[in-house]
Design a protein around this motif. Structure first.
Motif, mmCIF file in Angstrom:
data_model
loop_
_atom_site.group_PDB
_atom_site.id
_atom_site.type_symbol
_atom_site.label_atom_id
_atom_site.label_comp_id
_atom_site.label_asym_id
_atom_site.label_seq_id
_atom_site.Cartn_x
_atom_site.Cartn_y
_atom_site.Cartn_z
ATOM 1 N N UNK A 187 58.988 28.115 7.520
ATOM 2 C CA UNK A 187 59.212 29.236 6.462
ATOM 3 C C UNK A 187 59.785 30.459 7.098
ATOM 4 N N UNK A 188 59.396 30.522 8.273
ATOM 5 C CA UNK A 188 60.126 31.886 9.109
ATOM 6 C C UNK A 188 61.513 31.936 8.993
ATOM 7 N N UNK A 189 62.251 30.695 8.870
ATOM 8 C CA UNK A 189 63.832 30.526 8.972
ATOM 9 C C UNK A 189 64.538 30.739 7.691
ATOM 10 N N UNK A 190 63.601 30.806 6.614
ATOM 11 C CA UNK A 190 64.150 31.179 5.163
ATOM 12 C C UNK A 190 65.070 32.301 5.160
ATOM 13 N N UNK A 191 66.323 32.142 4.784
ATOM 14 C CA UNK A 191 67.239 33.183 4.891
ATOM 15 C C UNK A 191 68.078 33.062 6.098
ATOM 16 N N UNK A 192 67.802 32.314 7.240
ATOM 17 C CA UNK A 192 68.544 32.219 8.235
ATOM 18 C C UNK A 192 69.516 31.000 8.256
ATOM 19 N N UNK A 193 69.989 30.452 9.356
ATOM 20 C CA UNK A 193 70.817 29.421 9.223
ATOM 21 C C UNK A 193 70.888 28.547 10.748
ATOM 22 N N UNK A 194 71.663 27.876 10.934
ATOM 23 C CA UNK A 194 71.792 27.074 12.314
ATOM 24 C C UNK A 194 73.041 27.227 12.708
ATOM 25 N N UNK A 195 73.245 27.435 14.117
ATOM 26 C CA UNK A 195 74.480 27.843 14.667
ATOM 27 C C UNK A 195 74.704 26.509 15.676
ATOM 28 N N UNK A 196 75.846 26.217 15.414
ATOM 29 C CA UNK A 196 76.179 25.065 16.292
ATOM 30 C C UNK A 196 77.548 25.549 17.080
ATOM 31 N N UNK A 197 77.352 25.507 18.397
ATOM 32 C CA UNK A 197 78.583 25.850 19.461
ATOM 33 C C UNK A 197 79.013 24.696 20.377
ATOM 34 N N UNK A 198 80.294 24.856 20.346
ATOM 35 C CA UNK A 198 80.977 23.484 20.964
ATOM 36 C C UNK A 198 82.160 24.179 21.841
#
Length: 452
Positions: A291-302
């Motif tokens: 729940x702490x990640x709500x309002x965040x996102x995931x970053x994919x780096x390639x």
């Protein structure tokens, strides 16, 4: 960067104390340097302890005219504090310095202290101020490395992320008592077909994405964060980027990648908050454990190396066929303008689809990926040349998604197998990070809800 006497995030009025005990030391020129007081940040841990001394220092005070001239303006800076971190839907700047760090401690207190110090420094640098003000002692190292002094804030944004190894190491050990709160979607990206990854330039416990209009401002930010981390975390790998390869605002024109084509025309834009909410921001109910990640996102780096010399000897016809777009205008080969929707059913002579089955646009289009979309913030890069005299250049791909398992992994798996452009590319680095929401009022560090 500009020097003033304001704090972050709120401005505080402070006068200069002329008492003898606050008299500043003399410099080499014999002049006294007036210093205003600032409170010492309550930091702990080996790495952050180095920084605490720096934040104890006050700022130089000059004439009212000098302070007014040095004050950052709203036109060249973005706010650091807020619901979401900057550098995601923020209009993409032209320069980037991305860095991944490995922690050198198993102390949770040290980790929190580092994040606290980083947050304070980030708030100052994004506002165009030097880190920690000026030293109270001429014999102490400067709190800021100084190469951005007199430069504007340059629209600097700093975006922080947490890697899977922050929660569990390679042996599954719970390093900081956070394993139970690891998001289900946060795992090392799979090895896609054709990957030729350099492990030393992949993954990491922590990451920071610094984007700015001025490359020196971005490099300055990462340099100072790395300096603050000394003793607690070390730089694992980093990448400089130039020439954004996507637009995150409708006010921006679509840029070109090093193959000379407009790419990311259908990228998500900040002006469409409903789509951003659907595809970028993690929802409160997405993961019960996170729940702490709500309002965040995931970053994919390639890190994607481009075979520039081979591409430059390829006919324009083949180049356009592989991309599925006209090179000059960026329009889909099915007709129209750059922003026309591709018609994948339209055929030409002999019933051959005008948009080739292995074209980049077809394989990446939401209609071919169950409606999945991403917000891209990639950058071109060039790192000199290899031993054969070929350019070491390509695309540093960055994308923000709500769930990489459904939005990125299936699409990349398919493209790695079928995309005709793969002949001219090689994926050499890979990473996935959970990006917490922004620092809100009353919080002292990024990702604070994770440690609550």
């Amino acid at each position: 960067m500009r020097d003033d006497s304001t704090g972050a995030p709120q401005t505080e009025a402070g006068g200069h104390d002329e008492s003898a005990e606050d008299t500043a030391p003399e410099g080499r020129d014999g002049r006294r340097r007036g210093v205003s007081r600032r409170g010492i940040l309550g930091l702990a841990g080996a790495g952050a302890a180095l920084t605490a001394a720096g934040f104890a220092g006050g700022r130089l005070t000059g004439s009212a005219q000098e302070q007014e001239a040095a004050a950052p303006t709203a036109s060249d800076s973005y706010p650091f504090y807020g619901e979401h971190q900057g550098g995601i839907v923020t209009p993409a700047q032209d320069r980037m310095h991305f860095a991944a760090f490995d922690l050198r401690t198993d102390s949770r207190d040290d980790l929190v202290a580092l994040l606290t110090a980083w947050t304070a420094a980030a708030a100052e640098m994004t506002a165009g101020r030097p880190v920690g003000g000026d030293p109270t002692s001429y014999d102490a190292p400067p709190n800021d490395t100084g190469e951005a002094e007199n430069l504007s804030a340059g629209h600097l944004t700093l975006t922080f992320g947490f890697g899977p190894s922050l929660f569990r190491d390679a042996k599954g050990r719970d390093r900081f008592g956070l394993a139970a709160r690891q998001p289900q979607a946060l795992a090392r990206l799979p090895h896609f077909p054709g990957d030729n990854l350099d492990a030393a330039r992949s993954d990491g416990d922590l990451c920071v994405q610094a984007c700015a209009d001025d490359p020196q401002v971005a490099v300055h930010a990462v340099r100072n964060l790395s300096r603050i981390a000394f003793g607690t975390a070390s730089l694992r790998w980093s990448q400089l980027g130039f020439g954004r390869t996507s637009s995150t605002s409708t006010a921006q024109a679509t840029p070109r990648n090093l193959f000379g084509f407009k790419d990311g025309t259908a990228n998500l834009k900040a002006e469409d908050p409903d789509l951003v909410d659907e595809h970028v921001w993690v929802g409160a109910g997405d993961d019960a454990a996170a729940g702490w990640l709500a309002g965040g996102s995931y970053l994919v780096a390639r890190r994607i190396a481009m075979n520039i010399e081979t591409w430059d000897r390829t006919s324009l016809r083949e180049q356009e066929t592989l991309f599925g777009r006209d090179r000059r205008e960026g329009a889909p080969l099915s007709g129209g303008t750059e922003f026309s929707e591709p018609d994948f059913a339209l055929t030409g002579r002999g019933g051959v689809p005008l948009m080739a089955m292995n074209s980049h646009v077809r394989l990446g289009h939401p209609s071919q990926n169950n409606g999945a979309r991403m917000l891209r913030r990639g950058y071109n890069y060039t790192d000199g040349n290899d031993s054969l005299g070929r350019l070491d250049a390509g695309l540093f791909f960055i994308a923000y998604v709500r769930d990489p398992r459904t939005q990125y992994v299936p699409m990349q798996t398919r493209m790695a197998r079928e995309d005709g452009i793969r002949e001219y590319l090689q994926h050499r680095a890979s990473a996935l990070f959970a990006v917490p929401p922004g620092v809100r009022e009353g919080e002292t560090h990024i990702g604070q809800a994770l440690f609550a």
